[in-house]
Write a protein that holds these residues in place. Sequence first.
Motif, mmCIF file in Angstrom:
data_model
loop_
_atom_site.group_PDB
_atom_site.id
_atom_site.type_symbol
_atom_site.label_atom_id
_atom_site.label_comp_id
_atom_site.label_asym_id
_atom_site.label_seq_id
_atom_site.Cartn_x
_atom_site.Cartn_y
_atom_site.Cartn_z
ATOM 1 N N UNK A 1 0.818 -1.222 0.000
ATOM 2 C CA UNK A 1 0.000 0.000 0.000
ATOM 3 C C UNK A 1 0.846 1.264 0.000
ATOM 4 N N UNK A 2 2.118 1.151 0.356
ATOM 5 C CA UNK A 2 2.997 2.311 0.372
ATOM 6 C C UNK A 2 3.661 2.563 -0.976
ATOM 7 N N UNK B 1 5.481 0.950 -9.276
ATOM 8 C CA UNK B 1 6.458 0.159 -8.519
ATOM 9 C C UNK B 1 5.898 -1.212 -8.184
ATOM 10 N N UNK B 2 4.619 -1.275 -7.808
ATOM 11 C CA UNK B 2 3.988 -2.575 -7.571
ATOM 12 C C UNK B 2 4.110 -3.457 -8.810
ATOM 13 N N UNK B 3 3.790 -2.881 -9.962
ATOM 14 C CA UNK B 3 3.816 -3.654 -11.207
ATOM 15 C C UNK B 3 5.220 -4.160 -11.515
ATOM 16 N N UNK C 1 -8.730 -4.735 2.875
ATOM 17 C CA UNK C 1 -9.238 -5.487 1.724
ATOM 18 C C UNK C 1 -10.256 -4.702 0.884
ATOM 19 N N UNK C 2 -11.220 -3.965 1.487
ATOM 20 C CA UNK C 2 -12.213 -3.260 0.658
ATOM 21 C C UNK C 2 -11.707 -1.961 0.035
ATOM 22 N N UNK C 3 -10.526 -1.490 0.416
ATOM 23 C CA UNK C 3 -10.055 -0.188 -0.038
ATOM 24 C C UNK C 3 -9.659 -0.219 -1.509
ATOM 25 N N UNK C 4 -9.733 0.930 -2.153
ATOM 26 C CA UNK C 4 -9.475 1.018 -3.587
ATOM 27 C C UNK C 4 -8.062 0.557 -3.934
ATOM 28 N N UNK D 1 -7.912 -3.208 -3.858
ATOM 29 C CA UNK D 1 -8.599 -3.792 -5.022
ATOM 30 C C UNK D 1 -7.728 -3.677 -6.271
ATOM 31 N N UNK D 2 -7.049 -2.549 -6.426
ATOM 32 C CA UNK D 2 -6.169 -2.357 -7.577
ATOM 33 C C UNK D 2 -5.004 -3.348 -7.530
ATOM 34 N N UNK D 3 -4.482 -3.587 -6.337
ATOM 35 C CA UNK D 3 -3.380 -4.536 -6.213
ATOM 36 C C UNK D 3 -3.837 -5.947 -6.566
#
Length: 203
Positions: free
Chosen positions: A126-127, A132-134, A159-162, A165-167
């Motif tokens: 989330x940070x 960078x995640x990709x 879990x419900x946060x945007x 969900x994107x991750x």
Amino acid sequence: MNETAVVPDLRAFMAVALRKQSVVGAIAPSSPALARALTAVVPTSGTPVVVELGPGTGSISEAIRARTAPGSRHLAVEIEPDLVAHLRRTKPWMETIQGDAADLGELLASAGVGRVDAVVSTLPWSLFPGEQQERIVGEIGRVLAPGGAFTTVTYLHAVPLAGARAFRRRLRSAFDEVLTTGPVWRNLPPGMTYVCRRPAVHV
């Protein structure tokens, strides 16, 4: 985990967490219950190569060590210098590499590793920005051996946060199989794990 290691590990964790909130995403080291869930993908037979991303003070490292036989390789990639020093001092049986998980392939190549059997991560996704995640997820997919697996943690409240969900969408785009396991209530905060297999091939 050895009880004599708990206090030094917690002290090291808090020292970094309080100074660098942009590096440490958890509020406490992972519990033994969460460690067992995350490391379920680590082979217990043969001599696998296992990579740990974001080991922190090593609570997951101990669970990996408990599953692997002599002759296995356990490499831990940690970006924070103070935690690298702590791990090298307290867990000399593990190969601790200082570096960014976004450079995973290059870091492993420098250690003489091409393919790995399991990747276990407690990185604070989330940070990280989406790019960078990709990149990190792509690096993980490229180093996994056929039949290998990648597992990572998410926290129940997120879990419900945007962003979460994107991750999840990013994981499902990068792997043919993404399973959600848990929740693990005996952790602070309660966590869940994603188990990912078969990196997708995008033409």
